[in-house]
Design an enzyme around this catalytic site. Structure first.
Site, short mmCIF file in Angstrom:
data_model
loop_
_atom_site.label_atom_id
_atom_site.label_comp_id
_atom_site.label_asym_id
_atom_site.label_seq_id
_atom_site.Cartn_x
_atom_site.Cartn_y
_atom_site.Cartn_z
N GLU A 47 18.92 52.13 -84.00
CA GLU A 47 19.06 52.39 -85.44
C GLU A 47 19.83 53.68 -85.63
OE1 GLU A 47 15.61 50.47 -88.04
OE2 GLU A 47 14.91 52.15 -86.87
N HIS A 58 16.88 56.37 -98.80
CA HIS A 58 17.44 55.37 -97.90
C HIS A 58 18.75 54.87 -98.49
CE1 HIS A 58 17.96 52.00 -95.24
NE2 HIS A 58 16.93 52.41 -94.53
N ARG A 65 20.65 59.10 -92.06
CA ARG A 65 20.51 58.58 -93.43
C ARG A 65 21.07 59.51 -94.50
NH1 ARG A 65 14.57 55.86 -92.60
NH2 ARG A 65 15.44 54.16 -91.38
N HIS A 111 12.83 57.11 -100.11
CA HIS A 111 12.27 56.32 -99.00
C HIS A 111 11.18 57.06 -98.25
CE1 HIS A 111 12.16 53.26 -95.98
NE2 HIS A 111 12.59 54.05 -95.02
N ARG A 155 14.24 62.82 -91.47
CA ARG A 155 13.55 62.02 -90.45
C ARG A 155 14.51 61.08 -89.74
NH1 ARG A 155 10.77 56.55 -90.85
NH2 ARG A 155 12.11 56.32 -92.66
C1 LIG Z 1 10.03 49.62 -97.01
C2 LIG Z 1 9.72 50.62 -95.93
C3 LIG Z 1 10.25 50.44 -94.67
C4 LIG Z 1 9.96 51.36 -93.65
N1 LIG Z 1 10.43 51.12 -92.40
C5 LIG Z 1 10.04 51.95 -91.39
C6 LIG Z 1 10.37 51.65 -90.04
O1 LIG Z 1 11.00 50.65 -89.75
N2 LIG Z 1 9.95 52.51 -89.08
C7 LIG Z 1 9.23 53.64 -89.35
O2 LIG Z 1 8.88 54.39 -88.43
N3 LIG Z 1 8.90 53.92 -90.63
C8 LIG Z 1 9.26 53.11 -91.64
N4 LIG Z 1 8.89 53.39 -92.91
C9 LIG Z 1 8.06 54.57 -93.16
C10 LIG Z 1 6.65 54.29 -92.67
O3 LIG Z 1 6.31 52.97 -92.98
C11 LIG Z 1 5.64 55.22 -93.29
O4 LIG Z 1 6.08 56.55 -93.24
C12 LIG Z 1 4.32 55.12 -92.56
O5 LIG Z 1 3.90 53.77 -92.51
C13 LIG Z 1 3.28 55.95 -93.24
O6 LIG Z 1 2.04 55.65 -92.67
P1 LIG Z 1 0.77 56.39 -93.20
O7 LIG Z 1 -0.38 55.86 -92.43
O8 LIG Z 1 1.00 57.83 -93.25
O9 LIG Z 1 0.68 55.94 -94.75
P2 LIG Z 1 0.59 54.51 -95.44
O10 LIG Z 1 0.85 53.40 -94.52
O11 LIG Z 1 1.42 54.58 -96.66
O12 LIG Z 1 -0.93 54.44 -95.85
C14 LIG Z 1 -1.46 55.33 -96.80
C15 LIG Z 1 -2.85 54.86 -97.14
O13 LIG Z 1 -3.52 55.82 -97.93
C16 LIG Z 1 -4.16 55.17 -99.01
N5 LIG Z 1 -4.33 56.14 -100.09
C17 LIG Z 1 -3.37 56.79 -100.78
N6 LIG Z 1 -3.94 57.62 -101.68
C18 LIG Z 1 -5.27 57.49 -101.55
C19 LIG Z 1 -6.39 58.06 -102.22
N7 LIG Z 1 -6.26 58.94 -103.21
N8 LIG Z 1 -7.63 57.68 -101.84
C20 LIG Z 1 -7.80 56.76 -100.85
N9 LIG Z 1 -6.78 56.19 -100.20
C21 LIG Z 1 -5.54 56.56 -100.54
C22 LIG Z 1 -3.23 54.02 -99.34
O14 LIG Z 1 -3.86 53.05 -100.12
C23 LIG Z 1 -2.88 53.57 -97.94
O15 LIG Z 1 -3.91 52.77 -97.40
C24 LIG Z 1 9.16 52.49 -93.94
C25 LIG Z 1 8.63 52.67 -95.21
C26 LIG Z 1 8.91 51.74 -96.20
C27 LIG Z 1 8.31 51.95 -97.55
#
Ligand SMILES: Cc1cc2nc3c(=O)[nH]c(=O)nc-3n(C[C@H](O)[C@H](O)[C@H](O)COP(=O)(O)OP(=O)(O)OC[C@H]3O[C@@H](n4cnc5c(N)ncnc54)[C@H](O)[C@@H]3O)c2cc1C
Length: 576
Positions: free
Chosen positions: A130, A254, A303, A364, A399
């Site tokens: 990528e 993005h 990006r 993004h 990132r």
């Molecule tokens: C469309 C898209 C494509 C992507 N593609 C990639 C990729 O190919 N590779 C890569 O490395 N990254 C990618 N990313 C980025 C990556 O997906 C995220 O940065 C990563 O998944 C974040 O993980 P996380 O566990 O920190 O948060 P998340 O997976 O966003 O989870 C956050 C959690 O916290 C919960 N939450 C939020 N606020 C509260 C609250 N007040 N109380 C209780 N719960 C709460 C939410 O409900 C959720 O369950 C992409 C992102 C998007 C949107």
């Protein structure tokens, strides 16, 4: 610049129930689930809460994949180099070193846990490339449904420990604010649960440590790839409690998000970089390729470089989008390699095999957030953060693609190990919230506490203000910023902050107020950084300025509520 006041609490009803666990993990993305599972495996009792369903969050939307130096011709050293280049001088080298060296082991553990990555005909895991990566090191699943598969595997692992009384999972549980003792030590959270019976409405959960894994803040802008739950809650909660925030101005837009017209708001369909990795390229409205000559990696440049080039090309051609050309890849290949993307494009009336895809940059990823050390510890005792809400220093000013899933995995694991070790040494003993913290009601009578608007530094905005926040942020603190655009946004947000509507609380208004506080923080630090670097682009300071700005902007809410900032210079990195 006028000073910004951030209130300590979101207005909420007095807690009507209490519960406790050793550790409260907030969020069920890759970071939260990994932390919860690992902590439980190591004998710690866990309360895992998530705002809506376990499956909701950015993790399940991740398309491209997860990066790890697994190929024979690759090495953590090369992954480190690519990450540092993308971060434009601001990555924290020890944090990136931990990421790239521990990443391969953590990814193999994910495979052992049950995650099924795509494999080639020889049975080996397929690796692709990528933007910004010089080696094939991206694992993917279901073609372009990597996050969904990782989320499935982690949630199944959670279901396997369902009967274990040492881990409690509550869905539809929104954390409102953190509880602290007299010395600011974090020792719990107030949580709003849409439940039944004893646990319903706002309650107080007590613990020895809190792990925030609440994901990104994409909903702060009108157009984002992030799902609706990405309202920056964890970052705003930590900010209000007095945790140090860093690098908040670095927002990744993005470059290739399907453009569905000016009126389209909220979460927009992403067309992963991996499509360009397989050979698709950008053209302007006249069919002219414009990335060649802009960067040695052309269409696969980092990006920020691609987003900026698109914005420039749109301005030059007087349009609001450019096109992605994937037609030469052929329908059969596209459907096999990118089934979700093809389906999503077709749903909106575009067939990538036969038509050019209109694309434009959209928010993004938040590269900054709650500042943590190598073990995920924030500046507040008892508070940890991992995943997108944290700022481990891995991403610097921008990132590198597919590093965020890996960051969640690696640092959640580190947090679990750190907590276990500290518990074993008798650290972080159980404490009760001091008088400064909201108290749960005794018996049936709710007590007056800082939850009472009359007694505490509380605020709450009506959810109807969300669109105004999003417009202000998009117009002034978006892809390209300037002193005057940021000043307009700051003024608009200050106006909203002064308009406490006296509402009593509810998920939508809590989220909206979180967006406001983060918008104020982001706009403030974006105004201070008078240069262009990574995800922070200033039209009035178009160049990178290492002499003045090679370092991190940190921000913290002082005890009187005023937002204080400081600049922390870093050493130049030799990336030759
Ligand atoms: C469309 C898209 C494509 C992507 N593609 C990639 C990729 O190919 N590779 C890569 O490395 N990254 C990618 N990313 C980025 C990556 O997906 C995220 O940065 C990563 O998944 C974040 O993980 P996380 O566990 O920190 O948060 P998340 O997976 O966003 O989870 C956050 C959690 O916290 C919960 N939450 C939020 N606020 C509260 C609250 N007040 N109380 C209780 N719960 C709460 C939410 O409900 C959720 O369950 C992409 C992102 C998007 C949107």
């Amino acid at each position: 610049m006028t000073s910004i006041h951030i209130p300590r609490w979101l207005r909420a009803p007095s807690p009507g129930w209490t519960t406790s666990a050793d550790v409260i993990v907030v969020g069920s993305g890759i970071a939260g689930l990994t932390a919860a599972l690992r902590l439980r495996e190591r004998g710690v009792t866990v309360l895992l809460v998530t705002k809506t369903l376990l499956t909701e969050g950015s993790t399940a939307w991740a398309q491209g994949g997860i990066a790890a130096a697994l190929a024979d011709d690759d090495s953590p050293r090369e992954h480190l180099h690519d990450t540092l280049v993308a971060g434009v001088g601001l990555c924290d080298v020890p944090a990136v070193t931990a990421l790239v060296h521990e990443g391969p082991t953590r990814v193999r553990e994910l495979v052992t846990l049950g995650a099924e990555f795509d494999r080639g005909s020889d049975g080996a895991i397929s690796l692709t490339r990528e933007g910004g990566h010089h080696r094939d090191r991206i694992l993917h699943a279901g073609g372009d449904a990597t996050g969904k598969e990782i989320s499935r595997a982690l949630i199944e692992a959670l279901h396997r420990v369902k009967g274990d009384p040492g881990i409690e999972v509550i869905e539809h549980a929104l954390v409102v604010d953190l509880l602290q003792d007299d010395s600011s030590r974090v020792c719990g959270a107030t949580i709003h649960v849409i439940g039944e019976g004893q646990i319903d409405g706002v309650g107080a959960a007590h613990c020895r440590a809190v792990v925030l894994a609440t994901g990104g803040l994409g909903q702060i802008y009108s157009s984002t790839t992030n799902p609706p739950v990405a309202t920056g809650d964890g970052m705003a909660i930590a900010l209000r409690a007095g945790a140090v925030m860093a690098d908040t101005e670095f927002v990744q837009f993005h470059p290739t998000v399907l453009f569905l017209g000016d009126d389209s708001t909220g979460q927009q369909p992403l067309i992963s970089e991996a499509v360009r990795g397989e050979g698709a390229f950008l053209v302007d409205v006249h069919g002219v390729r414009f990335m060649q000559g802009v960067h040695p990696l052309a269409d696969l440049a980092p990006r920020d470089v691609v987003s900026r080039a698109i914005v420039k090309q749109m301005a030059a051609t007087g349009t609001d989008h450019v096109f992605l050309d994937a037609r030469h890849l052929g329908g059969e290949f596209l459907e096999r390699r990118f089934p979700s993307i093809v389906a999503s494009c077709r749903e909106h009336g575009f067939d990538p095999a036969t038509t050019l895809l209109p694309v434009a940059p959209a928010q993004h990823y938040a590269s900054g957030g709650i500042r943590t050390d190598l073990n995920g510890r924030s500046s507040l005792p008892g508070l940890y953060a991992c995943g997108e809400c944290s700022c481990t220093g891995v991403h610097g000013a921008n990132r590198l693609a597919s590093n965020s899933l890996l960051e969640g995995l690696v640092f959640a694991h580190r947090i679990a190990e750190d907590i276990v070790e500290r518990f074993e040494h008798g650290e972080l003993p159980a404490v009760t919230p001091g008088p400064a913290a909201p108290q749960p009601p005794r018996d049936a009578d709710p007590v007056e506490g800082p939850f009472s608007p009359a007694l505490a530094d509380t605020v709450l905005l009506r959810s109807a203000h969300r669109k105004a926040i999003q417009h202000a942020m998009t117009d002034g603190s978006g892809v390209v910023r300037s002193h005057s655009s940021l000043a307009s946004t700051a003024a608009a947000l200050a106006g909203l902050a002064a308009a406490d509507d006296g509402v009593e609380g509810g998920p939508k208004s809590w989220e909206t107020t979180n967006l406001l506080h983060l918008g104020q923080l982001l706009t403030h630090v974006a105004t201070l950084r008078e240069e262009t670097r990574g995800g922070h682009v200033r039209s009035d300071f178009p160049d990178r300025d290492d002499a003045q700005w090679l370092g991190h902007l940190a921000a913290v809410r002082m005890p009187d509520g005023i937002l204080a900032t400081s600049f922390h210079p870093t050493e130049p990195q030799d990336l030759s």
